[in-house]
Design an enzyme around this catalytic site. Structure first.
Site, short mmCIF file in Angstrom:
data_model
loop_
_atom_site.label_atom_id
_atom_site.label_comp_id
_atom_site.label_asym_id
_atom_site.label_seq_id
_atom_site.Cartn_x
_atom_site.Cartn_y
_atom_site.Cartn_z
N GLY A 50 -90.60 -37.85 2.47
CA GLY A 50 -91.28 -36.67 1.42
C GLY A 50 -92.82 -36.88 1.71
O GLY A 50 -93.23 -37.89 1.86
N GLN A 55 -101.41 -35.42 -1.06
CA GLN A 55 -101.54 -36.55 -0.28
C GLN A 55 -102.19 -36.72 0.99
O GLN A 55 -102.65 -37.45 1.47
CB GLN A 55 -100.09 -37.14 -0.15
CG GLN A 55 -99.29 -37.67 -1.18
CD GLN A 55 -97.80 -38.02 -0.57
OE1 GLN A 55 -96.75 -37.38 -0.65
NE2 GLN A 55 -97.68 -39.51 -0.54
N CYS A 92 -94.71 -45.13 -2.08
CA CYS A 92 -95.37 -43.95 -1.93
C CYS A 92 -96.13 -44.20 -0.72
O CYS A 92 -97.02 -45.36 -0.80
CB CYS A 92 -96.06 -43.64 -3.22
SG CYS A 92 -96.96 -42.25 -2.96
N LEU A 93 -96.51 -43.31 0.11
CA LEU A 93 -97.25 -43.45 1.23
C LEU A 93 -98.84 -43.54 0.94
O LEU A 93 -99.68 -43.99 1.53
CB LEU A 93 -97.16 -42.26 2.06
CG LEU A 93 -95.90 -42.29 2.85
CD1 LEU A 93 -95.74 -40.77 3.60
CD2 LEU A 93 -95.75 -43.23 3.87
N HIS A 134 -90.12 -36.87 -6.93
CA HIS A 134 -91.40 -37.67 -6.46
C HIS A 134 -92.47 -36.83 -6.26
O HIS A 134 -93.67 -36.55 -6.28
CB HIS A 134 -91.10 -38.63 -5.67
CG HIS A 134 -92.01 -39.30 -5.26
ND1 HIS A 134 -92.27 -40.95 -5.38
CD2 HIS A 134 -93.30 -39.32 -4.31
CE1 HIS A 134 -93.24 -41.40 -4.73
NE2 HIS A 134 -93.90 -40.45 -4.10
N GLU A 135 -92.17 -35.76 -5.06
CA GLU A 135 -93.06 -34.86 -4.72
C GLU A 135 -93.81 -33.76 -5.51
O GLU A 135 -94.91 -33.63 -5.57
CB GLU A 135 -92.43 -34.23 -3.44
CG GLU A 135 -92.06 -35.02 -2.32
CD GLU A 135 -92.92 -36.19 -1.98
OE1 GLU A 135 -94.04 -36.04 -2.02
OE2 GLU A 135 -92.31 -37.11 -1.57
N HIS A 138 -96.23 -35.43 -7.73
CA HIS A 138 -97.49 -35.65 -6.85
C HIS A 138 -98.13 -34.17 -7.11
O HIS A 138 -99.75 -34.22 -7.14
CB HIS A 138 -97.37 -35.43 -5.23
CG HIS A 138 -97.41 -36.95 -4.79
ND1 HIS A 138 -98.24 -37.86 -4.90
CD2 HIS A 138 -96.28 -37.71 -4.21
CE1 HIS A 138 -98.08 -39.06 -4.35
NE2 HIS A 138 -96.61 -38.68 -3.99
#
Ligand code: ZN
Length: 184
Positions: A50, A55, A92-93, A134-135, A138
């Site tokens: 995702g 991000q 998380c990236l 999660h997204e 963000h």
């Protein structure tokens, strides 16, 4: 904000765009469709499941998700129903090297728009529900570290300091990217 491809790179903790609330998208342009495609490519290249627009430095409500059941590109996503609970270890990236167990709803209904502005409804459960939540976090400027327990916070504090210091250089090692199985 510029959306040039050369500028689309994963932003790391310490970068202000990760903490801003994203704006609703009102126009469905080719430029935005291109951004969504690039986001999907970056997600796959980073072995993520995702990715949210903040991000990559764009504070607009756009996410891409692929938890194994196909690619979703969703604009202005909103959770309209939720039930049950589950906890998964999430990475998380944008917060490399850190893994946090996050408690979330087990089943959700997401409403939003596709890349052409048509309404979409997605029922998601288990892993897919986790990724969407999660997204969507963000888009509110919320990160997994905000879900950390007191003990987690102690454990990750030095790593966080180090990440914030290096946010400008954006240099990361492969091993840092892969600390956690789930990268979102
Ligand atoms: Zn993330």
């Amino acid at each position: 904000m510029s959306m040039k491809e050369t500028e689309l790179k994963i932003k790391i903790l310490g970068d202000g765009c990760l903490r801003k609330k994203s704006n609703l998208v009102q126009k469905f342009t080719d430029e935005r469709r291109q951004v969504l495609s690039r986001m999907a490519r970056i997600m796959y290249e980073s072995s993520g499941i995702g990715l949210a627009a903040p991000q990559v430095g764009i504070n607009e409500m756009m996410i891409v998700v692929d938890a194994g059941s196909g690619l979703y590109k969703v604009i202005n996503p909103k959770i309209v129903k939720q039930e049950g609970s589950q906890s998964m270890e999430e990475g998380c990236l944008s917060v490399p090297g850190i893994c946090i167990k996050v408690k979330r709803a087990k089943k959700i209904l997401v409403e939003g728009l596709d890349e052409f502005g048509s309404a979409v409804k997605i029922e998601a459960e288990n892993l897919l529900a986790c990724v969407f939540q999660h997204e969507i976090d963000h888009l509110k400027g919320k990160l997994i570290i905000d879900h950390a327990s007191f003990l987690d916070k102690i454990k990750i504090s030095s790593k966080l300091k180090e990440l914030r210091k290096r946010a400008r250089s954006q240099k990361l090692s492969e091993s840092e990217r892969k600390t956690c199985q789930l990268q979102l």
